[in-house]
Scaffold this active site. Structure first.
Site, PDB file in Angstrom:
ATOM      1  N   ASN A  74      -5.366 -12.610   7.069  1.00 47.77           N
ATOM      2  CA  ASN A  74      -5.679 -12.624   5.632  1.00 47.77           C
ATOM      3  C   ASN A  74      -4.712 -13.504   4.834  1.00 47.77           C
ATOM      4  O   ASN A  74      -5.139 -14.271   3.970  1.00 47.77           O
ATOM      5  CB  ASN A  74      -5.721 -11.199   5.079  1.00 47.77           C
ATOM      6  CG  ASN A  74      -6.938 -10.444   5.595  1.00 47.77           C
ATOM      7  OD1 ASN A  74      -7.975 -11.061   5.853  1.00 47.77           O
ATOM      8  ND2 ASN A  74      -6.827  -9.138   5.758  1.00 47.77           N
ATOM      9  N   TYR A 114       3.709  -2.484  17.691  1.00 46.90           N
ATOM     10  CA  TYR A 114       4.550  -3.289  16.801  1.00 46.90           C
ATOM     11  C   TYR A 114       4.887  -4.623  17.459  1.00 46.90           C
ATOM     12  O   TYR A 114       4.643  -5.694  16.896  1.00 46.90           O
ATOM     13  CB  TYR A 114       5.814  -2.496  16.498  1.00 46.90           C
ATOM     14  CG  TYR A 114       6.774  -3.162  15.531  1.00 46.90           C
ATOM     15  CD1 TYR A 114       6.471  -3.274  14.175  1.00 46.90           C
ATOM     16  CD2 TYR A 114       8.007  -3.654  15.968  1.00 46.90           C
ATOM     17  CE1 TYR A 114       7.372  -3.864  13.283  1.00 46.90           C
ATOM     18  CE2 TYR A 114       8.909  -4.243  15.084  1.00 46.90           C
ATOM     19  CZ  TYR A 114       8.590  -4.343  13.741  1.00 46.90           C
ATOM     20  OH  TYR A 114       9.480  -4.924  12.863  1.00 46.90           O
ATOM     21  N   ASN A 147       0.836  -1.213   0.000  1.00 51.09           N
ATOM     22  CA  ASN A 147       0.000   0.000   0.000  1.00 51.09           C
ATOM     23  C   ASN A 147       0.872   1.264   0.000  1.00 51.09           C
ATOM     24  O   ASN A 147       0.357   2.365   0.108  1.00 51.09           O
ATOM     25  CB  ASN A 147      -0.959   0.013   1.199  1.00 51.09           C
ATOM     26  CG  ASN A 147      -0.251   0.240   2.520  1.00 51.09           C
ATOM     27  OD1 ASN A 147       0.980   0.179   2.593  1.00 51.09           O
ATOM     28  ND2 ASN A 147      -1.007   0.513   3.562  1.00 51.09           N
TER      29      ASN A 147
END
Ligand code: NAD
Ligand code: UDP
Length: 321
Positions: free
Chosen positions: A98, A144, A33
């Site tokens: 995903n 993170y 992205n």
């Protein structure tokens, strides 16, 4: 030759991995992205018949038919991952779900780019894979660290529940050409500051340590892990065990660049790990892998690359990310 998906493929490590796999003749899908990268990192691959680039956010499901997945999508520099911490943890967790769902459906092998940050500010030194870590779950690095820890747990559960063919690597500080010059990581900061004659910003007293691995060595480790026997899932540490203080790194950058920049001290960020060094016995034994590039040589290559790029082509993270 296999069909390979690389999420985060336009990033620092991903772009080099794309180069290696395109050159080896695999069919590469680079998904990104562009939050912390730009198309220029892979522009030279766009006219190759075995390379495709997809703009996609990995927090959204993806439907592709592939044989292997390298899951690298995630901002990695502290300044980048703390920019939008909620998005960072979503990227790690939903991104893992995903890619694992996709790997389960098309029976692909899937490798997770985890991190030495799963060890937090470690109490044992050097860090072995069996060490469970010392992470502050409510601090500014947690988005993170905990995101990557949750991703490791998802990878293991998809293996145990669904038999997905997984691999987990824990990457220690890696540097080299194609780093984002404004990512705020110590190597890119020091080189940029030295080349432009700005002050070199040492956080804290500079006695904290890191062990720096050159990009090419690290990517070789990723490739070997993907090709390892299926019963070797990791986690396995990948990094260069040569440990340096941040002050030593600054001195080396000044020496190699010949810069007259001054060293200045700034506050040490919250939860900044004091020592970090990988124990790579497992990678040596299971993958016959160990790094070949010393810090001086790798810095020279990185500095040479920084001298060739136009820094104004690199932007900070987009505010509406
Ligand atoms: P990087 O920031 O250059 O690369 C990350 C890539 O992921 C970028 O191209 C970014 O645009 C992309 N990305 C971010 N969020 C995304 C999203 N939601 N959807 C799709 N793409 C997205 O960093 P890097 O150093 O190349 O790191 C690559 C991977 O390796 C990361 O997962 C990082 O956590 C891991 N890692 C790197 C290091 C290191 O020292 N370089 C150390 C430990 C772990
Ligand atoms: N650091 C520094 N000056 C900088 C950037 C970073 O002294 O301009 C220090 C930072 O505090 C840390 C180390 O360098 O101790 C490595 O920082 P980096 O952000 O590269 O990665 P980390 O290993 O902390 O994720």
């Amino acid at each position: 030759m296999g069909r390979v998906l690389i999420t985060g493929g336009a990033g620092f490590l991903g772009s080099h991995l794309c180069e290696r796999l395109v050159a080896a003749g695999h069919d590469i899908i680079c998904l990104d992205n562009f939050f912390t990268s730009q198309k220029s990192n892979v522009a030279h691959l766009l006219d190759k018949p075995n390379f495709e680039l997809i703009r996609h956010d990995i927090t959204q499901p993806v439907w592709l038919e592939v044989d292997e997945v390298y899951n690298l999508a995630c901002p990695a520099a502290p300044g980048h991952y703390q920019y939008n911490p909620i998005k960072t943890i979503k990227t790690s967790v939903m991104g893992a779900i995903n890619v694992l769902g996709m790997a389960k459906r098309c029976r692909a092998k899937v490798l997770q780019a985890s991190t030495s940050e799963v060890y937090g500010d470690p109490e044992i030194h050097p860090q072995t894979e069996s060490y469970r870590g010392s992470v502050n779950p409510i601090g500014p690095r947690a988005c993170y660290d905990e995101g990557k820890r949750a991703a490791e747990s998802l990878f293991m559960d998809y293996k145990r529940m669904n038999g997905v063919n997984i691999r987990i690597v824990r990457i220690f500080n890696t540097y080299g050409p194609h780093m984002h010059p404004y990512d705020g990581r110590v190597v890119s900061n020091f080189i940029r500051q030295a080349l432009s004659g700005e002050d070199i910003t040492i956080f804290g007293n500079g006695e904290q340590t890191r062990s720096f691995c050159y990009r090419d060595d690290l990517v070789e480790g990723l490739l070997r892990m993907m090709d390892a026997p299926d019963d070797f899932t990791g986690p396995v540490n990948l990094g260069n065990p040569d440990e340096f203080s941040i002050r030593q790194l600054a001195d080396l950058v000044l020496e190699i660049t010949g810069s007259a920049s001054s060293l200045v001290n700034k506050d040490l960020p919250i939860d900044d790990p004091i020592r970090r060094q990988p124990d790579i016995s497992l990678a040596k034994e299971a993958l016959s892998w160990s790094p070949a590039t010393c810090l001086r040589e790798g810095l020279q290559q990185t500095i040479d690359w920084f001298r060739t790029i136009d820094w104004s082509n690199y932007r900070p993270p987009t505010p509406n990310y």
